[in-house]
Design a protein around this motif. Structure first.
Motif, short mmCIF file in Angstrom:
data_model
loop_
_atom_site.label_atom_id
_atom_site.label_comp_id
_atom_site.label_asym_id
_atom_site.label_seq_id
_atom_site.Cartn_x
_atom_site.Cartn_y
_atom_site.Cartn_z
N ASP A 54 0.82 -1.22 0.00
CA ASP A 54 0.00 0.00 0.00
C ASP A 54 0.85 1.26 0.00
O ASP A 54 0.30 2.37 -0.03
N ASP A 55 2.17 1.10 0.04
CA ASP A 55 3.06 2.25 0.22
C ASP A 55 4.09 2.39 -0.91
O ASP A 55 5.13 3.01 -0.72
N ASP A 56 3.82 1.81 -2.06
CA ASP A 56 4.72 2.00 -3.20
C ASP A 56 3.92 2.00 -4.49
O ASP A 56 2.80 1.48 -4.54
N LEU A 57 4.50 2.59 -5.51
CA LEU A 57 3.85 2.69 -6.82
C LEU A 57 4.95 2.85 -7.86
O LEU A 57 5.77 3.76 -7.75
N ILE A 58 4.98 1.98 -8.84
CA ILE A 58 6.07 1.95 -9.82
C ILE A 58 5.48 2.27 -11.19
O ILE A 58 4.57 1.59 -11.68
N SER A 59 6.02 3.30 -11.83
CA SER A 59 5.49 3.74 -13.12
C SER A 59 6.64 4.13 -14.03
O SER A 59 7.70 4.55 -13.57
N GLY A 60 6.41 3.98 -15.34
CA GLY A 60 7.44 4.36 -16.31
C GLY A 60 6.81 5.12 -17.47
O GLY A 60 5.93 5.96 -17.28
N SER A 61 7.26 4.81 -18.70
CA SER A 61 6.72 5.46 -19.88
C SER A 61 5.60 4.66 -20.54
O SER A 61 4.88 5.20 -21.39
N SER A 62 5.47 3.41 -20.19
CA SER A 62 4.41 2.58 -20.77
C SER A 62 3.13 2.73 -19.96
O SER A 62 3.17 2.84 -18.73
N TYR A 63 2.01 2.72 -20.65
CA TYR A 63 0.73 2.76 -19.95
C TYR A 63 0.50 1.44 -19.22
O TYR A 63 0.75 0.36 -19.75
N THR A 64 0.01 1.54 -18.00
CA THR A 64 -0.30 0.36 -17.20
C THR A 64 -1.79 0.12 -17.12
O THR A 64 -2.26 -1.00 -17.22
N ARG A 65 -2.57 1.17 -16.92
CA ARG A 65 -4.03 1.03 -16.91
C ARG A 65 -4.62 1.30 -18.29
O ARG A 65 -5.52 0.60 -18.74
N ASN A 66 -4.11 2.29 -18.97
CA ASN A 66 -4.62 2.68 -20.29
C ASN A 66 -3.96 1.84 -21.39
O ASN A 66 -3.37 2.35 -22.32
N VAL A 67 -4.06 0.52 -21.26
CA VAL A 67 -3.33 -0.36 -22.17
C VAL A 67 -3.88 -0.32 -23.59
O VAL A 67 -3.15 -0.54 -24.56
N ASP A 68 -5.15 -0.06 -23.74
CA ASP A 68 -5.74 0.11 -25.08
C ASP A 68 -5.91 1.60 -25.35
O ASP A 68 -7.01 2.11 -25.55
N ASP A 69 -4.78 2.30 -25.37
CA ASP A 69 -4.81 3.76 -25.49
C ASP A 69 -5.37 4.23 -26.81
O ASP A 69 -5.86 5.35 -26.91
N SER A 70 -5.29 3.40 -27.84
CA SER A 70 -5.78 3.79 -29.16
C SER A 70 -6.61 2.66 -29.76
O SER A 70 -6.36 1.48 -29.49
N ILE A 71 -7.59 3.03 -30.56
CA ILE A 71 -8.28 2.02 -31.35
C ILE A 71 -7.36 1.60 -32.49
O ILE A 71 -6.31 2.21 -32.71
N THR A 72 -7.73 0.56 -33.20
CA THR A 72 -6.95 0.09 -34.34
C THR A 72 -7.70 0.43 -35.64
O THR A 72 -8.86 0.05 -35.80
N LEU A 73 -7.05 1.18 -36.52
CA LEU A 73 -7.66 1.52 -37.80
C LEU A 73 -6.58 1.89 -38.80
O LEU A 73 -5.42 2.13 -38.44
N ASN A 74 -6.95 1.92 -40.07
CA ASN A 74 -6.06 2.36 -41.13
C ASN A 74 -6.44 3.77 -41.55
O ASN A 74 -7.61 4.04 -41.84
N LEU A 75 -5.46 4.66 -41.58
CA LEU A 75 -5.73 6.05 -41.89
C LEU A 75 -4.70 6.53 -42.91
O LEU A 75 -3.50 6.58 -42.62
N ALA A 76 -5.15 6.83 -44.10
CA ALA A 76 -4.28 7.32 -45.17
C ALA A 76 -3.09 6.38 -45.39
O ALA A 76 -1.95 6.81 -45.57
#
Length: 233
Positions: free
Chosen positions: A122-144
């Motif tokens: 309950d007393d530590d939290l480790i974070s970096g540059s990768s999303y941990t909760r927002n793992v599906d940060d983008s939808i998948t699509l083809n654009l131009a």
């Protein structure tokens, strides 16, 4: 950054195609031959400044951080000298995925598998540059002719960040003594933790003593000694 009220904030860039520039292209999708790449939102330096100016605790820091959209994706950790601790993952929410571009978690929050997102206690939290909760940060699509996908499919930051997070987690789990500033400084200087392709600074925030310990000016940053700066002195 650290303010005189004992609130600290650290933000790491997080590659995501859910950003204001991609959003500007989507707004011009009717004529992509004339589309311009336009950024909007508040740069991260101003976001951090807003937190330090306003916050007396973690809750106020989170409010200050999330009330204005960022330009790109960021992972920000906010802590206070009373033990408050929270990560806020930010994107531009151009795909309207229902979270408003804000994904929060603390040490006790659990993922869908009922495991802590990125903590051992309950007393530590480790974070970096990768999303941990927002793992599906983008939808998948083809654009131009270009494929838009979540960061874990394309970002060079993602797996480097995951390796460091896993390394720090193992070292923290093996430590039997309380975590202190010298141990954290040594941890940041370990070869497995240093990002040799993008090392600009290394910082440890001592919230209770209102002291910033920073190393910078060399590559990697931790080749320089850590220098302590006390607020108000």
């Amino acid at each position: 950054g650290l303010n005189e009220r004992g609130v600290g904030v650290v933000c790491n860039p997080s590659d995501t195609l859910d950003n204001s520039v991609v959003g500007s292209v989507l707004d011009q999708v009717a004529d992509l031959s004339r589309a311009k790449l336009l950024a909007s939102g508040l740069p991260v330096g101003f976001l951090v400044k807003r937190v330090l100016e306003r916050a007396n605790n973690v809750a106020e820091g989170v409010d200050a951080l999330t009330e204005i959209d960022p330009v790109y994706g960021w992972n920000c950790t906010i802590a206070d000298d009373q033990g408050g601790l929270e990560v806020v993952e930010l994107d531009s929410d151009v795909f309207k995925q229902g979270q408003g571009g804000v994904y929060r978690y603390g040490p006790t929050d659990l993922d869908p598998s009922m495991r802590r997102y990125s903590s051992l206690t309950d007393d530590d939290l480790i974070s970096g540059s990768s999303y941990t909760r927002n793992v599906d940060d983008s939808i998948t699509l083809n654009l131009a002719g270009q494929r838009v996908v979540p960061q874990r499919f394309w970002s060079g930051f993602f797996f480097r960040s995951r390796r460091v997070i896993d390394n720090v987690t193992r070292r923290l789990a093996a430590r039997t003594e309380p975590v202190d500033v010298p141990w954290l400084e040594a941890l940041l200087a370990e070869p497995e933790v240093i990002d040799r392709s993008d090392s600009m600074n290394a910082v440890v925030l001592d919230l209770k003593n209102r002291t910033v310990h920073s190393a910078m000016g060399t590559i990697p940053a931790t080749a320089s000694p850590f220098v302590a700066t006390e607020l108000g002195r």
